[in-house]
Design an enzyme around this catalytic site. Structure first.
Site, short mmCIF file in Angstrom:
data_model
loop_
_atom_site.label_atom_id
_atom_site.label_comp_id
_atom_site.label_asym_id
_atom_site.label_seq_id
_atom_site.Cartn_x
_atom_site.Cartn_y
_atom_site.Cartn_z
N SER A 64 0.80 -1.24 0.00
CA SER A 64 0.00 0.00 0.00
C SER A 64 0.83 1.28 0.00
O SER A 64 0.27 2.36 -0.18
CB SER A 64 -0.95 0.02 1.19
N LYS A 67 0.36 3.42 -2.90
CA LYS A 67 -0.88 4.19 -3.13
C LYS A 67 -0.66 5.69 -3.25
O LYS A 67 -1.18 6.31 -4.19
CB LYS A 67 -1.91 3.87 -2.05
N TYR A 191 -3.53 -3.26 -10.28
CA TYR A 191 -3.33 -2.73 -8.92
C TYR A 191 -2.44 -3.66 -8.10
O TYR A 191 -1.54 -3.22 -7.37
CB TYR A 191 -4.70 -2.53 -8.26
N TYR A 243 -5.08 4.54 7.74
CA TYR A 243 -6.40 3.91 7.81
C TYR A 243 -7.14 4.30 9.08
O TYR A 243 -7.16 5.46 9.47
CB TYR A 243 -6.30 2.38 7.70
N VAL A 261 1.38 -3.70 3.83
CA VAL A 261 1.26 -4.97 4.57
C VAL A 261 2.48 -5.88 4.47
O VAL A 261 2.53 -6.90 5.15
CB VAL A 261 -0.01 -5.79 4.18
N1 GLN Z 1 -2.01 -5.43 -1.94
C1 GLN Z 1 -2.58 -5.24 -0.65
C2 GLN Z 1 -4.10 -5.35 -0.71
O1 GLN Z 1 -4.69 -4.84 -1.61
C3 GLN Z 1 -2.16 -3.93 -0.09
C4 GLN Z 1 -2.76 -3.64 1.26
C5 GLN Z 1 -1.86 -2.89 2.17
O2 GLN Z 1 -0.66 -2.84 2.01
N2 GLN Z 1 -2.45 -2.32 3.21
O3 GLN Z 1 -4.72 -5.94 0.13
#
Ligand code: GLN
Length: 432
Positions: A64, A67, A191, A243, A261
């Site tokens: 993430s 993003k 993605y 988040y 993550v």
């Molecule tokens: N690729 C992961 C997902 O879409 C990324 C989530 C994350 O890093 N919080 O669940």
């Protein structure tokens, strides 16, 4: 002398090392298999110095943390209006993978949760890009932020795609609301490839430093995205980057940040520093446990909370005196430091509602190191009003710290290199 900064980072790592709470992400099989004991931290300065301790050259997937960078690329490629029409900027207060969209519009609330990030991915590049070329644009864009060519970890990507039911559900919802206009599976695939880009803590430090440095990569010197884009991205990181822990983070750490993550965490301290940590065990929000502890410590040890005001600078008016006598008398206002709105207000106050007997008023900028745009305009307006009051205004500006010294209608300034010195050749004072 040995630099104290790597020693400080090593000490901070040693202090969190014993904390083995949390679990690596379990829902992506390849990530569950990662070595959970990895630990590293990086400080990247805006002139390209990297300080690190621990595992700073171990590759892991960006997840993430991609993003905010993909959001920056979408804003740069499509413009603010087109992106804001499809993705909001409100904190959701929900988990990153919540299947939630705004009631009326079907818009995802922000680009940091998966719904928003999947949409953002679809907005990178020109509208006619096919999915594969869009991924290329994303990987090249992330590479420009990192200052080196990055690549996709195919194993992690395939592993996440095998279990991507939830992201597919989100994408299908987005498709039903016409937020996505193409095949939802292709967008999720793109993605997930974006999330599977391999980085090191060192790369993440540079990427964060690029955001802290108004979009200019400290290593390559490339302006990766424009300044307004960076401001937008940092604002969204500050409000939504962590988040449903964003409020705790904003109060306790106070650094625009983004977690992933795989265990990465970045923070961008505008005008100062890029920070990155790596430690795979996650808390219930999906944020790295030891990464959060490290950032809490960095913020409090190093005064990095962006809402903490800097120590009050000495007044920008260093001295104010009349020099000489009779017709040669000059009123000299010596300024110092960096001047922004509050400093310029202080200068206005120094001269407003006063009657000076001297004809010449000199504003001495010799000890000024920076003037932002509003301060520049205010100082020139002061010069214009002093001219209209019958004064001869001199700007002592040997380093041309105040660009384009044109005070506008009715104003006149004489730029000099030194007090009572000659007008520097080639720098004709603006006249009207
Ligand atoms: N690729 C992961 C997902 O879409 C990324 C989530 C994350 O890093 N919080 O669940």
């Amino acid at each position: 002398m040995r630099s104290l900064i790597p020693d400080y980072l090593a000490e901070a790592l040693a202090d969190v090392e014993a904390d083995v709470s949390g679990e690596p992400a379990g829902y992506i099989p390849e990530l569950a298999a990662a070595d959970p004991d990895r630990l590293g931290a990086v400080f990247a300065t805006l002139d390209g110095t990297i300080y690190g301790a621990g595992d700073i050259d171990t590759e892991f997937t960006i997840q993430s943390i991609s993003k905010p960078f993909a959001y920056a690329l979408a804003l740069a490629d499509r413009g603010f209006d087109a992106v804001l029409a499809k993705v909001g900027v409100e904190p959701s207060g929900e988990a990153f993978n919540e299947i939630s969209l705004e009631d009326e519009t079907g818009r995802p609330r922000n680009p940091m949760i998966n719904a928003g990030a999947i949409t953002t991915h679809s907005l990178v590049g020109s509208p006619d890009l096919d999915p594969a070329r869009r991924v290329t644009r994303v990987v090249e864009g992330l590479s420009a932020f990192a200052g080196r060519p990055l690549s996709v970890d195919e194993a992690v990507c395939a592993s996440e795609m095998e279990e991507a039911w939830r992201n597919l559900a989100i994408a299908n919802m987005l498709r039903s609301h016409r937020i996505l206009t193409e095949d939802p599976r292709a967008v999720v695939d793109g993605y997930v490839r974006q999330c599977s880009v391999l980085v090191t803590a060192r790369d993440l430090g540079i990427m964060a430093a690029t955001l802290a440095n108004r979009g200019v990569n400290p290593l390559s010197g490339e302006q990766v995205v424009a300044e307004p884009v960076v401001r937008q991205v940092l604002s969204v990181m500050a409000t939504c980057g962590m988040y449903d822990a964003a409020g705790d983070w904003a109060t306790q750490v106070g650094i625009p940040a983004k977690s992933g993550v795989a265990g990465g965490l970045i923070g961008a301290l505008p005008g100062q520093l890029g920070i990155a940590t790596f430690s795979p065990r996650l808390d219930v929000h999906g944020n790295s446990v030891r990464g959060v502890s490290l950032f809490e410590r960095f913020s409090s040890d190093a005064g990095m909370h962006v809402m903490a005001a800097p120590p009050s600078a000495p007044s920008v008016v260093r001295s104010h005196r009349a020099m000489g006598t009779g017709a040669d008398a000059v009123r000299v206002i010596q300024l110092q430091g960096g001047i922004r709105f509050a400093g310029a207000e202080r200068i206005v106050r120094e001269v407003a509602d006063q009657v000076f007997p001297e004809t010449t008023v000199a504003l001495d900028l010799t000890l000024v190191h920076s003037i932002d745009d509003v301060a520049r305009r205010m100082i020139l307006e002061v010069a214009r009003r002093l001219t209209l009051d019958g004064h001869d205004v001199h700007l002592v500006d040997p380093d041309s710290i105040l660009p384009d010294p044109d005070p506008g209608e009715g104003g006149r300034v004489t730029v000099t290199d030194a007090l009572a010195g000659p007008i520097s050749p080639g720098r004709t004072p603006a006249r009207r």
